[in-house]
Design a protein around this motif. Structure first.
Motif, short mmCIF file in Angstrom:
data_model
loop_
_atom_site.label_atom_id
_atom_site.label_comp_id
_atom_site.label_asym_id
_atom_site.label_seq_id
_atom_site.Cartn_x
_atom_site.Cartn_y
_atom_site.Cartn_z
N ALA A 1 0.19 -1.07 0.11
CA ALA A 1 -0.21 0.18 -0.30
C ALA A 1 0.60 1.41 -0.09
O ALA A 1 1.79 0.99 0.35
N GLY A 2 0.38 2.24 -0.47
CA GLY A 2 1.60 3.33 -0.40
C GLY A 2 2.05 4.28 0.32
O GLY A 2 0.83 4.25 1.76
N MET A 3 3.23 4.47 0.39
CA MET A 3 3.96 4.56 2.44
C MET A 3 4.25 5.51 2.14
O MET A 3 5.38 5.98 3.05
N GLY A 4 3.68 6.73 1.68
CA GLY A 4 4.01 8.26 1.97
C GLY A 4 2.86 8.19 2.39
O GLY A 4 3.15 9.68 2.87
N GLY A 5 1.46 8.11 3.24
CA GLY A 5 0.96 8.06 4.35
C GLY A 5 -0.33 8.03 4.34
O GLY A 5 -1.15 7.70 4.97
N ALA A 6 -0.83 8.25 2.72
CA ALA A 6 -2.05 7.68 2.96
C ALA A 6 -2.78 6.28 2.26
O ALA A 6 -3.96 5.58 2.94
N GLY A 7 -1.61 4.87 2.26
CA GLY A 7 -1.96 4.21 2.51
C GLY A 7 -2.81 2.75 1.14
O GLY A 7 -3.64 2.38 1.58
#
Length: 704
Positions: free
Chosen positions: A137-143
């Motif tokens: 899943a997106g690892m920049g914070g949104a997931g």
């Protein structure tokens, strides 16, 4: 030099990145317990597929995806599952949620896994399935699940693949160190993303200009490729997806739209590395880089931490001084949230644990009244009107909130940062977003319920219409028959119509008149022995039932005992009267039996009539003989005979059931029901027989 655009608003808070970006990435080791929340991403939570006591290996799936927008969860080391239960999870509300708890065995033993030597030989759908199965899943914070984001529909053409390396929030340096130390893996992951999205124009990496070492490392790793590194000015929140797109490409994602709507796919550098390891090495997402920073920790650094590791383990690893910490924050100071419990685990979106002192990051002061300065609107990167949104949020005016594009708020916190009244604007927006989503879900459920109700009403109306049509058809047919029968007699037709009209007007009165007619017809005809015997048998049956009820009432001590006794007396009187009428008829008609057979009645119970050759007539004669034999029995003999007859029927039914079961026949259930009913009848017959044997002697004497 590539042109870089600007975004509306934005702020320049103190960066505080040098505390943690001076050290190489360290390993945080393995904690004593690992906790895996089933929901670490946007979408439906995963579903546990392990049980307590089960031993799992590193990389083994322990929870599978549930639904299209969902990803699985994998064990980050080998060990034993010791619980599947609610546990505190990283969330602004400090809530608990279903989690899988693992006790590591210290062996860190991998499950068998293998990557793809040449991913270009696989279909894109298979690559996407591998990314989904790896739990990325997106690892920049949104997931947001990466496989869903990369599955662009055929109706959209992707022009630009944009990799987000901005990392604009203060204190956080996880992506910075990742780009410095693992630039080759990032570029390899971007190549896989390029193959999947097939951008028609370009592949870009956007990085803020305060990360010169990371820019240099990526430029070196990207030499000879078509990947372009774009340096953007340091400004918060330039790392927001829509803001980075506008900075690098000049395109603006429409309100309520997605980057794919303007031909762009955006992924984080950490996500690119995870995709590289999943495809090339066959490793699921089981660890990530997380920043540990703040003056309450002796060491500020970046660690590669296994997913599921409790925050307390990382704090101890960095020399945490609890007495100096003003509050623990997961995430950065702008978009993070306060942690009330250090037992919460690191999840796929945990990019920072911040432990500041009170002097480093002061506690928020009480909010004051809004002075309508308009500073919040000046710094909003989404060009919203935060002040108006605040008033609508306080008034719970959800329609106006949506009309003012509340859902476009990226919750960056810039408005709260500059507010002189210290109003926690972002918290108001978050709460209102949650309320709106809940209201929409309720509206969808209500609409579905309405549709089901309307479908049911339509079905019932169709059934009623069909019944009414059949009723009218029957009425017309009856009228046609009546008209046909009454054509020869107009007077009789008029009488029939009058009767029909009267019946239609008052059905109850019609039923009464019909009963009177049958009774008068019965009284006008001459009685036969058959009719008198039937009347006697009927009264006798009622008498037996009345006496059984009386005995039961005596045993129960019922307050209706006197009523039951009176009922027995009245029924007994009727029995004596019916018996006297039968005796009188037999005495007056010694040669008449049932109005048709000229033989003494006593002969029918003992004499077996010879067969006549007519099956129906023989059956009638047999039934008459059986009836006369029963009429000569005493009450006790009749009850005992009933028990015997039911017992025989039950035995035959049980034999048939056993035979049907052996042959695995299709009537097993039907026969089982029949046996059950016969057993109930036998129990009732035995009870009646036992009750008769205990009947009051005075009643028996009165009957005899």
């Amino acid at each position: 030099m590539r042109k870089v655009w600007d975004i509306h608003g934005g702020i320049h808070p103190q960066e505080n990145k040098s505390q943690s970006n001076q050290h190489t990435i360290e390993s945080a080791g393995i904690a004593e317990r690992l906790v895996f929340p089933l929901s670490q991403h946007i979408g439906a939570p995963a579903v546990a597929i392990v049980s307590v006591g089960q031993h799992v290996l590193k990389g083994e799936m322990i929870a599978e995806a549930k639904g299209f927008v969902s990803v699985p969860v994998h064990a980050s080391t080998s060990g034993e599952i010791i619980a599947v239960q609610d546990h505190p999870v990283p969330h602004p509300s400090s809530m608990s949620a279903p989690c899988i708890i693992l006790k590591p065995d210290g062996k860190d033993q991998w499950i068998a896994h293998r990557g793809i030597d040449d991913y270009a030989t696989l279909e894109k759908s298979e690559l996407l399935d591998r990314i989904r199965t790896a739990g990325i899943a997106g690892m920049g914070g949104a997931g947001f699940p990466s496989a869903v984001k990369l599955a662009v529909g055929d109706d959209k053409t992707i022009e630009t693949l944009l990799i987000n390396g901005a990392e604009c929030e203060p204190y956080i340096t996880a992506d910075d160190r990742l780009m410095r130390e693992r630039a080759d893996e990032i570029i390899a992951g971007i190549n896989i993303l390029t193959y999947l999205t097939n951008p028609a124009r370009e592949t870009l990496i956007g990085i803020e200009d305060n990360k010169p070492e990371a820019i240099e490392a990526l430029q070196k790793a990207a030499q000879g490729s078509a990947i372009d590194i774009v340096t953007i000015p340091t400004k918060y929140p330039s790392g927001g997806e829509k803001q980075l797109i506008q900075l690098v490409t000049g395109k603006e994602v429409p309100a309520g739209g997605l980057p794919a709507d303007v031909g762009i796919v955006c992924q984080n550098v950490g996500t690119a590395v995870a995709i590289y390891r999943a495809i090339v090495h066959g490793e699921p997402l089981i660890s990530r880089i997380t920043t540990i920073s703040g003056e309450a920790c002796e060491r500020n650094t970046n660690v590669e931490v296994l997913l599921g590791t409790p925050v307390s383990h990382l704090l101890n690893f960095c020399g945490f001084r609890e007495e100096d910490c003003s509050r623990l924050i997961m995430g950065g100071p702008m978009m993070g949230f306060t942690l009330e419990n250090t037992r919460v685990p690191i999840v796929k979106t945990s990019n920072c644990i911040l432990a500041p002192t009170a002097t480093e990051l002061a506690l928020p002061t009480p909010a004051q009244a809004c002075i309508r300065c308009g500073m919040c609107a000046e710094v909003c990167p989404a060009s919203l009107l935060p002040q108006q949104l605040y008033w609508f949020a306080k008034g719970k005016d959800y329609e106006k909130l949506e009309a003012h594009n509340l859902m476009d708020c990226i919750e960056c916190g810039a408005c709260s940062y500059v507010c002189p009244s210290k109003i926690p604007l972002v918290q108001y927006y978050r709460a209102s977003k949650a309320d709106i989503r809940e209201l929409k879900e309720d509206a969808i459920k209500a609409e579905q319920s309405k549709m089901r109700f309307e479908a049911r009403q339509d079905r019932l109306e169709r059934q009623d219409a069909e019944k009414e049509a059949k009723r009218k058809a029957r009425k017309l047919a009856a009228e046609a028959r009546a008209n046909s029968n009454s054509q020869s007699d107009p007077i009789q037709a008029a009488i029939d119509r009058a009767k029909a009209k009267k019946t239609a007007i008052d059905p109850a009165q019609a039923a009464i008149e019909s009963a009177k007619t049958r009774r008068s017809d019965s009284s006008s005809s001459s009685p036969t022995r058959d009719s008198l015997e039937q009347a006697l048998a009927s009264v006798e049956k009622r008498l037996i039932t009345a006496r059984a009820k009386l005995q039961q009432a005596e045993q129960d001590g019922s307050d209706k005992l006197e009523a039951f006794r009176i009922g027995v007396e009245k029924t007994n009187e009727k029995y004596l009267k019916a018996k006297a009428e039968l005796d009188t008829f037999v005495a007056a008609n010694p040669a008449i039996d049932n109005g048709s057979i000229n033989a003494p009645s006593s002969d029918l119970s003992t004499k077996k009539l010879p067969p006549t050759g007519d099956v129906a007539q023989d059956a009638i004669a047999k039934a008459l003989a059986k009836r006369d034999a029963a009429s000569s029995m005493t009450d006790e003999e009749r009850l005992q005979n009933a028990v015997t007859a039911i017992t025989k029927r039950l035995e035959k039914a049980q034999e048939k059931l056993a035979t049907e079961k052996q042959s695995d026949g299709e009537h097993v259930e039907l026969l089982s029901n029949a046996v059950t009913k016969l057993e109930m009848k036998l129990a009732d017959a035995r009870l009646a027989y036992q009750q008769f044997q205990h009947t009051d002697d005075s009643t028996t004497h009165s009957l005899s």
